[in-house]
Write a protein that holds these residues in place. Structure first.
Motif, PDB file in Angstrom:
ATOM      1  N   MET A   1      64.586  61.329  56.415  1.00 20.86           N
ATOM      2  CA  MET A   1      65.771  62.125  56.136  1.00 20.86           C
ATOM      3  C   MET A   1      65.922  62.385  54.637  1.00 20.86           C
ATOM      4  O   MET A   1      65.528  61.560  53.812  1.00 20.86           O
ATOM      5  CB  MET A   1      67.029  61.421  56.669  1.00 20.86           C
ATOM      6  N   GLU A   2      66.471  63.528  54.299  1.00 21.72           N
ATOM      7  CA  GLU A   2      66.661  63.899  52.897  1.00 21.72           C
ATOM      8  C   GLU A   2      67.627  62.918  52.209  1.00 21.72           C
ATOM      9  O   GLU A   2      68.726  62.659  52.695  1.00 21.72           O
ATOM     10  CB  GLU A   2      67.224  65.328  52.828  1.00 21.72           C
ATOM     11  N   ARG A   3      67.208  62.380  51.067  1.00 21.00           N
ATOM     12  CA  ARG A   3      68.036  61.390  50.364  1.00 21.00           C
ATOM     13  C   ARG A   3      69.205  62.041  49.622  1.00 21.00           C
ATOM     14  O   ARG A   3      70.326  61.552  49.642  1.00 21.00           O
ATOM     15  CB  ARG A   3      67.193  60.612  49.356  1.00 21.00           C
ATOM     16  N   SER A   4      68.914  63.135  48.918  1.00 21.90           N
ATOM     17  CA  SER A   4      69.897  63.718  48.002  1.00 21.90           C
ATOM     18  C   SER A   4      71.161  64.211  48.704  1.00 21.90           C
ATOM     19  O   SER A   4      72.231  64.265  48.102  1.00 21.90           O
ATOM     20  CB  SER A   4      69.261  64.862  47.205  1.00 21.90           C
ATOM     21  N   THR A   5      71.028  64.572  49.972  1.00 19.63           N
ATOM     22  CA  THR A   5      72.192  65.103  50.695  1.00 19.63           C
ATOM     23  C   THR A   5      72.706  64.148  51.773  1.00 19.63           C
ATOM     24  O   THR A   5      73.497  64.533  52.626  1.00 19.63           O
ATOM     25  CB  THR A   5      71.821  66.448  51.364  1.00 19.63           C
ATOM     26  N   PHE A   6      72.264  62.883  51.711  1.00 24.56           N
ATOM     27  CA  PHE A   6      72.610  61.966  52.799  1.00 24.56           C
ATOM     28  C   PHE A   6      74.102  61.635  52.839  1.00 24.56           C
ATOM     29  O   PHE A   6      74.687  61.498  53.918  1.00 24.56           O
ATOM     30  CB  PHE A   6      71.792  60.682  52.712  1.00 24.56           C
ATOM     31  N   SER A   7      74.729  61.514  51.681  1.00 26.25           N
ATOM     32  CA  SER A   7      76.176  61.242  51.671  1.00 26.25           C
ATOM     33  C   SER A   7      76.944  62.367  52.352  1.00 26.25           C
ATOM     34  O   SER A   7      77.920  62.130  53.081  1.00 26.25           O
ATOM     35  CB  SER A   7      76.671  61.057  50.234  1.00 26.25           C
ATOM     36  N   GLU A   8      76.490  63.610  52.131  1.00 29.44           N
ATOM     37  CA  GLU A   8      77.110  64.756  52.799  1.00 29.44           C
ATOM     38  C   GLU A   8      76.879  64.680  54.302  1.00 29.44           C
ATOM     39  O   GLU A   8      77.750  65.034  55.102  1.00 29.44           O
ATOM     40  CB  GLU A   8      76.538  66.074  52.235  1.00 29.44           C
ATOM     41  N   GLN A   9      75.678  64.200  54.680  1.00 27.96           N
ATOM     42  CA  GLN A   9      75.356  64.039  56.102  1.00 27.96           C
ATOM     43  C   GLN A   9      76.333  63.066  56.761  1.00 27.96           C
ATOM     44  O   GLN A   9      76.835  63.308  57.870  1.00 27.96           O
ATOM     45  CB  GLN A   9      73.926  63.506  56.252  1.00 27.96           C
ATOM     46  N   LEU A  10      76.635  61.969  56.069  1.00 32.51           N
ATOM     47  CA  LEU A  10      77.575  60.987  56.602  1.00 32.51           C
ATOM     48  C   LEU A  10      78.978  61.577  56.755  1.00 32.51           C
ATOM     49  O   LEU A  10      79.680  61.297  57.736  1.00 32.51           O
ATOM     50  CB  LEU A  10      77.623  59.750  55.700  1.00 32.51           C
ATOM     51  N   LYS A  11      79.368  62.390  55.802  1.00 32.86           N
ATOM     52  CA  LYS A  11      80.695  63.025  55.877  1.00 32.86           C
ATOM     53  C   LYS A  11      80.773  63.984  57.069  1.00 32.86           C
ATOM     54  O   LYS A  11      81.789  64.070  57.765  1.00 32.86           O
ATOM     55  CB  LYS A  11      80.985  63.769  54.576  1.00 32.86           C
ATOM     56  N   GLU A  12      79.664  64.717  57.309  1.00 27.85           N
ATOM     57  CA  GLU A  12      79.617  65.613  58.469  1.00 27.85           C
ATOM     58  C   GLU A  12      79.682  64.809  59.771  1.00 27.85           C
ATOM     59  O   GLU A  12      80.363  65.199  60.728  1.00 27.85           O
ATOM     60  CB  GLU A  12      78.321  66.438  58.430  1.00 27.85           C
ATOM     61  N   ASP A  13      78.969  63.660  59.778  1.00 23.04           N
ATOM     62  CA  ASP A  13      78.962  62.829  60.980  1.00 23.04           C
ATOM     63  C   ASP A  13      80.325  62.199  61.222  1.00 23.04           C
ATOM     64  O   ASP A  13      80.700  61.938  62.374  1.00 23.04           O
ATOM     65  CB  ASP A  13      77.882  61.749  60.858  1.00 23.04           C
ATOM     66  N   LYS A  14      81.062  61.955  60.159  1.00 23.49           N
ATOM     67  CA  LYS A  14      82.416  61.414  60.295  1.00 23.49           C
ATOM     68  C   LYS A  14      83.290  62.372  61.105  1.00 23.49           C
ATOM     69  O   LYS A  14      84.106  61.946  61.924  1.00 23.49           O
ATOM     70  CB  LYS A  14      83.012  61.183  58.906  1.00 23.49           C
ATOM     71  N   ILE A  15      83.080  63.667  60.877  1.00 20.85           N
ATOM     72  CA  ILE A  15      83.835  64.684  61.629  1.00 20.85           C
ATOM     73  C   ILE A  15      83.258  64.852  63.037  1.00 20.85           C
ATOM     74  O   ILE A  15      83.976  64.885  64.032  1.00 20.85           O
ATOM     75  CB  ILE A  15      83.797  66.032  60.868  1.00 20.85           C
TER      76      ILE A  15
END
Length: 417
Positions: free
Chosen positions: A276-290
């Protein structure tokens, strides 16, 4: 009697040298001296008794990339004899081989006895003399003759081949003859780790990327530009004592000298989601939160990690078991990202596999002419296999080094004698 060639070491490299030489020159007297009671013991127990003969990598330059030490020097030899040649050699002698999904090559029989029987039969048919229980105590050279002393006898030969692996006594004897020896240290070992995150998870395996870190948490340099910065990727197996698996073993091989220098106490950084892409992983978590707002965080992993391991990492992130994705705060998301993508683990010691024991170190490669595998300092002295400072990761590569070296030594001796 003065032998044309004496080969010290009745293992893979020793037998391969003797058989190939005797095949070309039936007029030569050839002897193998083995210190133990049995020959080809490492062949017998390698690969869990199946013998991982070589690896399905057929490009010489790509093949060298599996050798932490010897990668530059082996490029020329691999153009002379490598994987395809090895397979043909065994097939010609009635030993059928098979390529497994991961590229490892084994006898069709799944038994190392197929390889051992082939070698012993060939040696007998070609009149190679094999003497066991003969540890060597000294080697001297006078008037273009080698005197090889054991406790009970002295043998003489015109040429000498050392194929003893990383035997410390032989390395000391070679050092006494004037050769430069790189101190031998373990390679290919597992990491001893006591950590709550992996406690009671023995047997669990998952793909990961692992980096070595120094005391300042910077990348520990192992003289490989990619591995220095990115580490190694591969399956990581959680064990009762820590971590193992190809991803760990490869890292241990590349870092063999550096990890020995720090007495096997160091830290590693593990990325459990390497695809998985590292640089955008925090954004991925935020999307998964929704996306998974109403679901319990600890119940399952949206990233395919084993359930028990996911639950362990969620707990380590400070997230209560009852929390839903919608309830995650910014700090929890950052902690979860850190555990998943850059978990820090303290390593305190190593565990080696006695049957698969591989070392980094041996005769300095600058001492060897790799067109012939002859010593640059001692005329008529050849060295092949793990006695040299050559070692590889798991997968059949160490045996391929033995076959290549033995073949080239035999070619040169056939011309020289």
């Amino acid at each position: 009697m003065i032998y044309d060639t004496i080969i010290i070491g009745g293992g893979a490299a020793g037998f391969f040298t003797a058989i190939n030489l005797a095949k070309q020159r039936s007029d030569l007297s050839i002897m193998i001296l083995e210190r133990g009671g049995q020959v080809l013991e490492k062949v017998r127990i390698s690969g869990g008794g199946r013998c991982n003969v070589t690896h399905a990598e057929f490009d010489p330059r790509s093949l060298t990339s599996y050798y932490p030490r010897g990668n530059r020097e082996l490029l020329g030899p691999f153009h002379t004899f490598m994987t395809g040649d090895t397979m043909a050699w065994f097939e010609e002698r009635g030993v059928s081989l098979k390529i497994e999904e991961d590229g490892r090559i084994f006898p069709q029989s799944d038994s190392s006895e197929s390889i051992i029987d082939c070698f012993i039969k060939e040696a007998e048919n070609l009149n190679v003399e094999v003497v066991t229980k003969t540890p060597i105590t000294a080697i001297t050279q006078t008037n273009d003759r080698f005197s090889i002393s054991s406790k009970s006898q002295t043998y003489e030969a015109k040429t000498l081949v050392i194929a003893t692996g990383s035997n410390p006594k032989m390395l000391k004897i070679l050092e006494d003859t004037g050769l430069d020896i790189v101190p031998a240290v373990p390679s290919l070992f597992t990491f001893n780790i006591k950590d709550e995150r992996i406690k009671d998870l023995a047997g669990l395996a998952t793909e990961a990327r692992v980096r070595l870190l120094d005391e300042q948490q910077n990348a520990l340099k192992v003289n490989h530009p990619t591995i220095d910065q990115e580490g190694t990727q591969g399956p990581v197996l959680i064990t009762h004592w820590g971590m193992s698996g190809p991803g760990i073993l490869k890292l241990s091989a590349w870092g063999a000298h550096q990890l020995n220098a720090c007495d096997y106490t160091f830290t590693i950084e593990v990325d459990w989601l390497p695809e998985m892409e590292r640089s955008t992983f925090s954004e991925q978590l935020k999307e998964d939160k929704i996306k998974y707002a109403k679901q319990n965080v600890a119940k399952w992993s949206p990233y395919g990690l084993p359930k028990r391991f996911w639950q362990s990492l969620v707990k380590a992130s400070g997230i209560p078991q009852y929390l839903t994705w919608a309830d995650l705060n910014k700090k929890m998301i950052l902690q979860l990202a850190q555990q998943l993508r850059s978990g820090i683990f303290r390593v305190s010691g190593k565990s080696t596999f006695k049957e698969e024991f591989v070392t980094a170190g041996g005769v300095n490669l600058k001492e060897i002419d790799f067109k012939t595998y002859q010593s640059k300092k001692v005329a008529g002295l050849y060295l092949a296999g793990e006695v040299l400072d050559v070692d590889a990761i798991t997968g059949g590569f160490n045996f391929q080094n033995a076959w290549t070296g033995g073949y080239i030594v035999a070619q040169d001796l056939a011309k020289r004698l």
